[in-house]
Scaffold this motif. Structure first.
Motif, PDB file in Angstrom:
ATOM      1  N   ALA A  59       0.842  -1.205   0.000  1.00 31.58           N
ATOM      2  CA  ALA A  59       0.000   0.000   0.000  1.00 31.58           C
ATOM      3  C   ALA A  59       0.869   1.244   0.000  1.00 31.58           C
ATOM      4  CB  ALA A  59      -0.920   0.021   1.219  1.00 31.58           C
ATOM      5  N   ILE A  60       0.310   2.307  -0.559  1.00 29.69           N
ATOM      6  CA  ILE A  60       0.882   3.651  -0.480  1.00 29.69           C
ATOM      7  C   ILE A  60      -0.051   4.431   0.432  1.00 29.69           C
ATOM      8  CG2 ILE A  60       1.486   5.734  -1.758  1.00 29.69           C
ATOM      9  CD1 ILE A  60       1.687   3.794  -4.266  1.00 29.69           C
ATOM     10  N   ILE A  61       0.419   4.726   1.632  1.00 30.52           N
ATOM     11  CA  ILE A  61      -0.412   5.349   2.659  1.00 30.52           C
ATOM     12  C   ILE A  61      -0.112   6.846   2.685  1.00 30.52           C
ATOM     13  CG2 ILE A  61      -1.034   5.339   5.093  1.00 30.52           C
ATOM     14  CD1 ILE A  61       0.206   2.488   5.217  1.00 30.52           C
ATOM     15  N   CYS A  62      -1.144   7.656   2.567  1.00 26.95           N
ATOM     16  CA  CYS A  62      -0.989   9.116   2.547  1.00 26.95           C
ATOM     17  C   CYS A  62      -1.368   9.683   3.912  1.00 26.95           C
ATOM     18  CB  CYS A  62      -1.880   9.736   1.481  1.00 26.95           C
ATOM     19  SG  CYS A  62      -1.677   9.033  -0.178  1.00 26.95           S
ATOM     20  N   THR A  63      -0.426  10.362   4.581  1.00 30.84           N
ATOM     21  CA  THR A  63      -0.778  10.992   5.855  1.00 30.84           C
ATOM     22  C   THR A  63      -1.708  12.173   5.654  1.00 30.84           C
ATOM     23  OG1 THR A  63       1.152  12.473   5.859  1.00 30.84           O
ATOM     24  CG2 THR A  63       1.405  10.300   6.932  1.00 30.84           C
ATOM     25  N   HIS A  64      -1.651  12.797   4.485  1.00 28.85           N
ATOM     26  CA  HIS A  64      -2.589  13.853   4.094  1.00 28.85           C
ATOM     27  C   HIS A  64      -2.332  14.142   2.621  1.00 28.85           C
ATOM     28  CE1 HIS A  64       1.066  16.029   5.159  1.00 28.85           C
ATOM     29  NE2 HIS A  64       0.619  17.137   4.597  1.00 28.85           N
ATOM     30  N   ALA A  65      -3.109  15.050   2.048  1.00 24.99           N
ATOM     31  CA  ALA A  65      -3.084  15.207   0.595  1.00 24.99           C
ATOM     32  C   ALA A  65      -2.492  16.520   0.117  1.00 24.99           C
ATOM     33  CB  ALA A  65      -4.493  15.033   0.015  1.00 24.99           C
ATOM     34  N   HIS A  66      -1.629  17.157   0.909  1.00 20.21           N
ATOM     35  CA  HIS A  66      -0.846  18.253   0.332  1.00 20.21           C
ATOM     36  C   HIS A  66       0.019  17.699  -0.784  1.00 20.21           C
ATOM     37  CE1 HIS A  66      -1.256  20.927   4.149  1.00 20.21           C
ATOM     38  NE2 HIS A  66      -2.212  21.176   3.272  1.00 20.21           N
ATOM     39  N   ASN A  67       0.209  18.479  -1.824  1.00 20.03           N
ATOM     40  CA  ASN A  67       0.810  17.939  -3.047  1.00 20.03           C
ATOM     41  C   ASN A  67       2.191  17.336  -2.815  1.00 20.03           C
ATOM     42  OD1 ASN A  67       1.915  20.824  -2.922  1.00 20.03           O
ATOM     43  ND2 ASN A  67       3.054  20.004  -4.673  1.00 20.03           N
ATOM     44  N   ASP A  68       2.964  17.903  -1.868  1.00 20.53           N
ATOM     45  CA  ASP A  68       4.325  17.396  -1.688  1.00 20.53           C
ATOM     46  C   ASP A  68       4.356  16.011  -1.044  1.00 20.53           C
ATOM     47  OD1 ASP A  68       3.370  18.889   0.584  1.00 20.53           O
ATOM     48  OD2 ASP A  68       5.363  18.795   1.465  1.00 20.53           O
ATOM     49  N   HIS A  69       3.239  15.557  -0.504  1.00 19.44           N
ATOM     50  CA  HIS A  69       3.179  14.224   0.095  1.00 19.44           C
ATOM     51  C   HIS A  69       2.559  13.190  -0.839  1.00 19.44           C
ATOM     52  CE1 HIS A  69       4.312  15.276   4.322  1.00 19.44           C
ATOM     53  NE2 HIS A  69       4.058  16.477   3.820  1.00 19.44           N
ATOM     54  N   ILE A  70       1.940  13.636  -1.928  1.00 20.42           N
ATOM     55  CA  ILE A  70       1.215  12.704  -2.809  1.00 20.42           C
ATOM     56  C   ILE A  70       1.609  12.812  -4.267  1.00 20.42           C
ATOM     57  CG2 ILE A  70      -0.801  12.641  -1.277  1.00 20.42           C
ATOM     58  CD1 ILE A  70      -2.187  14.537  -3.411  1.00 20.42           C
ATOM     59  N   ARG A  96      -6.904  18.661  -6.150  1.00 20.63           N
ATOM     60  CA  ARG A  96      -6.148  19.802  -6.672  1.00 20.63           C
ATOM     61  C   ARG A  96      -4.871  19.347  -7.377  1.00 20.63           C
ATOM     62  NH1 ARG A  96      -6.269  25.067  -2.820  1.00 20.63           N
ATOM     63  NH2 ARG A  96      -8.528  25.358  -2.783  1.00 20.63           N
ATOM     64  N   THR A  97      -4.294  18.242  -6.899  1.00 23.92           N
ATOM     65  CA  THR A  97      -3.060  17.727  -7.485  1.00 23.92           C
ATOM     66  C   THR A  97      -3.336  16.675  -8.542  1.00 23.92           C
ATOM     67  OG1 THR A  97      -1.886  18.153  -5.415  1.00 23.92           O
ATOM     68  CG2 THR A  97      -0.844  16.624  -6.947  1.00 23.92           C
ATOM     69  N   HIS A  98      -4.297  15.804  -8.284  1.00 19.40           N
ATOM     70  CA  HIS A  98      -4.587  14.675  -9.178  1.00 19.40           C
ATOM     71  C   HIS A  98      -6.077  14.650  -9.530  1.00 19.40           C
ATOM     72  CE1 HIS A  98      -0.550  13.248  -8.434  1.00 19.40           C
ATOM     73  NE2 HIS A  98      -0.779  13.054  -7.162  1.00 19.40           N
ATOM     74  N   PRO A  99      -6.545  15.615 -10.332  1.00 23.68           N
ATOM     75  CA  PRO A  99      -7.988  15.675 -10.624  1.00 23.68           C
ATOM     76  C   PRO A  99      -8.506  14.484 -11.419  1.00 23.68           C
ATOM     77  CG  PRO A  99      -6.762  17.241 -11.977  1.00 23.68           C
ATOM     78  CD  PRO A  99      -5.797  16.718 -10.961  1.00 23.68           C
ATOM     79  N   ASP A 100      -7.628  13.782 -12.113  1.00 25.80           N
ATOM     80  CA  ASP A 100      -8.071  12.692 -12.986  1.00 25.80           C
ATOM     81  C   ASP A 100      -7.742  11.312 -12.432  1.00 25.80           C
ATOM     82  OD1 ASP A 100      -8.961  14.576 -14.897  1.00 25.80           O
ATOM     83  OD2 ASP A 100      -6.909  14.784 -15.637  1.00 25.80           O
ATOM     84  N   ARG A 101      -7.308  11.245 -11.174  1.00 25.47           N
ATOM     85  CA  ARG A 101      -6.903   9.953 -10.618  1.00 25.47           C
ATOM     86  C   ARG A 101      -7.287   9.915  -9.140  1.00 25.47           C
ATOM     87  NH1 ARG A 101      -5.181   5.510  -7.704  1.00 25.47           N
ATOM     88  NH2 ARG A 101      -3.582   4.284  -8.813  1.00 25.47           N
TER      89      ARG A 101
END
Length: 209
Positions: A59-70, A96-101
């Motif tokens: 898994a790729i676990i995101c602590t949050h979705a600010h662009n520099d983390h995702i 905001r970073t990945h509108p199509d995914r």
């Protein structure tokens, strides 16, 4: 073989509210010689894949979705087949970073993820971002805090989607309750411990309420 923690630093840009800042991000890999999870796929999918060394990425676990983390998460997912997991409250930031995914799965407070026989418990810790989470690995004596708690205090709350009193509540109620010897592995900069941060955090709590 017991799970271990590998650490990679990647560099790129954080962008929000019309500004851009150069940043170095901590990427954490938890696993053994055969399987692993990545916490925060920041900036450089190829470097993260190389650090995995052929291990199966669960898994790729995101602590949050600010662009520099995702920003590298989709490319890493495409390269490895691993699902991207995000708390749904952070979908507005993700888009905001990945509108199509879209992410592949959701994180929820109290959820337990397992890799290499080690549990990672999801702690929802909003404030820096609405869907911010920390990941507590008691067997490893560690909590991965993303941008919720750093050496020296709470994460920033001066931009969109953030809220200072909320992050203070999250740290007080979800993190300061962990054992003081728990290592705090952060989204940027040096690690610390719950015990080292607790005394100064009382000052932040007083300021926030």
């Amino acid at each position: 073989m017991a799970a271990r923690i590998d650490h990679l630093v990647t560099s790129g840009t954080f962008a929000l509210d019309g500004g851009e800042w150069d940043v170095d991000n901590n990427v954490w890999i938890v696993g053994d010689d055969t399987e692993a999870v990545v916490i925060d796929a920041a900036h450089d999918a190829a470097a993260i894949e190389a650090a995995l060394g052929g291990r199966t990425l669960r898994a790729i676990i995101c602590t949050h979705a600010h662009n520099d983390h995702i920003d590298a998460a989709p490319a890493l997912a495409d390269a490895t087949g691993a699902p991207i997991l995000l708390h749904p409250d952070d979908l507005p930031l993700w888009e905001r970073t990945h509108p199509d995914r879209a992410p592949d799965g959701e994180l929820a407070d109290g959820q337990e993820l397992e890799v290499a026989g080690t549990r990672l418990t999801v702690l929802h810790t909003p404030g820096h971002a609405p869907g911010a989470v920390c990941l507590h690995a008691p067997e490893l004596g560690t909590v991965f805090t993303g941008d919720t708690l750093f050496q020296g205090g709470p994460g920033a709350t001066g931009r969109s989607f953030s809220h200072f009193p909320t992050i203070i509540d999250s740290i007080r109620d979800r993190l300061l309750t962990l054992p003081p010897e728990t290592a705090v592995r952060t989204g940027h900069g040096d690690s610390t411990s719950i015990g080292a941060e607790a005394p100064q955090l009382q000052d932040w709590i007083n300021r926030g309420h």
